[in-house]
Enzyme design. Sequence first.
Site, PDB file in Angstrom:
ATOM      1  N   LYS A 153     -11.300  -3.076  -3.444  1.00  0.00           N
ATOM      2  CA  LYS A 153     -12.731  -2.132  -3.517  1.00  0.00           C
ATOM      3  C   LYS A 153     -11.568  -0.597  -3.778  1.00  0.00           C
ATOM      4  CE  LYS A 153     -13.202  -2.800   0.730  1.00  0.00           C
ATOM      5  NZ  LYS A 153     -12.504  -2.219   1.413  1.00  0.00           N
ATOM      6  N   LYS A 193       1.226  -1.232   0.098  1.00  0.00           N
ATOM      7  CA  LYS A 193       0.113   0.307  -0.325  1.00  0.00           C
ATOM      8  C   LYS A 193       1.090   1.361   0.020  1.00  0.00           C
ATOM      9  CE  LYS A 193      -4.263  -1.302   1.130  1.00  0.00           C
ATOM     10  NZ  LYS A 193      -6.187  -1.445   2.787  1.00  0.00           N
ATOM     11  N   LYS A 233      -4.901  -8.638  -6.563  1.00  0.00           N
ATOM     12  CA  LYS A 233      -6.683  -9.415  -5.878  1.00  0.00           C
ATOM     13  C   LYS A 233      -6.839  -8.135  -5.732  1.00  0.00           C
ATOM     14  CE  LYS A 233      -6.438  -7.430  -1.619  1.00  0.00           C
ATOM     15  NZ  LYS A 233      -6.967  -7.640  -0.189  1.00  0.00           N
TER      16      LYS A 233
END
Length: 351
Positions: A216, A130, A213
Amino acid sequence: MNRIFSGIQPTNQLHLGNYLGALRNWVRLQESTASQPALQKSNVSQPALRGAENFFCVVDLHALTVPQDPESLRRSTREVTAAFIAAGIDPERSVIFAQSTVPAHAELAWLLGTLTPMGWLNRMTQFKEKSGKHREDSGLGLYSYPVLMAADILLYKGTHVPVGEDQKQHVELARDIAGAFNRRFGSEYFPLPEPLIQSEAARIMSLRDGSKKMSKSDESDYSRINLTDDADAIALKFRKAKSDSDLLPDNVEALGARPEADNLITIYAALSDQTKAQAVAHFAGQQFSKLKTELADLAVEKLSPIGTRMRELMSDQAELDRLLKRGTERAAAVANPILRGAQDLMGLVRS
Ligand code: AQP
């Protein structure tokens, strides 16, 4: 007493990965506290969790570890609550609440942070993914996210944590932190929580890139099926999903070199409650397009009722807020004494 704890961030709309990797499993665990067969269906090879208490949390403090628009965060918090209920979490049998409404989460996270070596956090792959190239600019919250997650679980003396494969490392860290606390303060105060990872559908991948993956926060809405997508959107997204030109194989091993086919077969198997081998046998030698069409029909059949129920629930915000408030009270009643016990063991004077 067994306690199940898990959470989902209100970072955007929930998607098929959240449903198959988390929500659906939670519902089955909830049922398993009353009946054993449902647990077996979830592929979770655990002894009976009969009588376990379930805590399902909208982890809004975690969402804040990356920038959020305040209005969107408020909306997503209610929408994720609606998704929990629409997917089958019963707010009476399980405790549903928003993390920030039980301040003990943040307090215990501070206490546990004092026991967590930075070397442990440096190993966390989610932070690396991230923060990417902007590691130096990333917030402290993103770095210490796993400590807050450990606090979420340990605050309820959680014993079992149903998560997708991507969160396994964080649950293992929570075990390490619980062990560090217990060793330091000479007591078996916190149980060592166990991840419950179902074997199939533990990691649903992006429809645009079988190596990433489903997420969202992916910029492309075509990368995921949202729980609120209507039948047309679901069909269109599967039609546009990345594919290859070969016919579908007749054995699971051959999927290893074909990530997109592997992903769609995995989704089909999960939604139809079959093993991957059964799904492969069903489509052996067929065109990719046949898989996409059948998958779209199946996804519409399974997800439409959830989307419809979510919309109904979202139309009555007062009722959603009432349910959340009730969940907060029930969660705090368990969490606060456990926090106080940890404070006592650590030597904090309480007035
Ligand atoms: N693609 C996935 N396949 C299987 N399980 C998944 N989960 C998430 N994505 C998949 C599981 O859903 C639960 C809640 O995850 P989260 O929303 O709290 O955080 P996340 O794992 O970071 O999910 P996203 O969609 O990738 O969110 P963003 O983009 O906001 O970071 C967890 O149990 C997770 O394993």
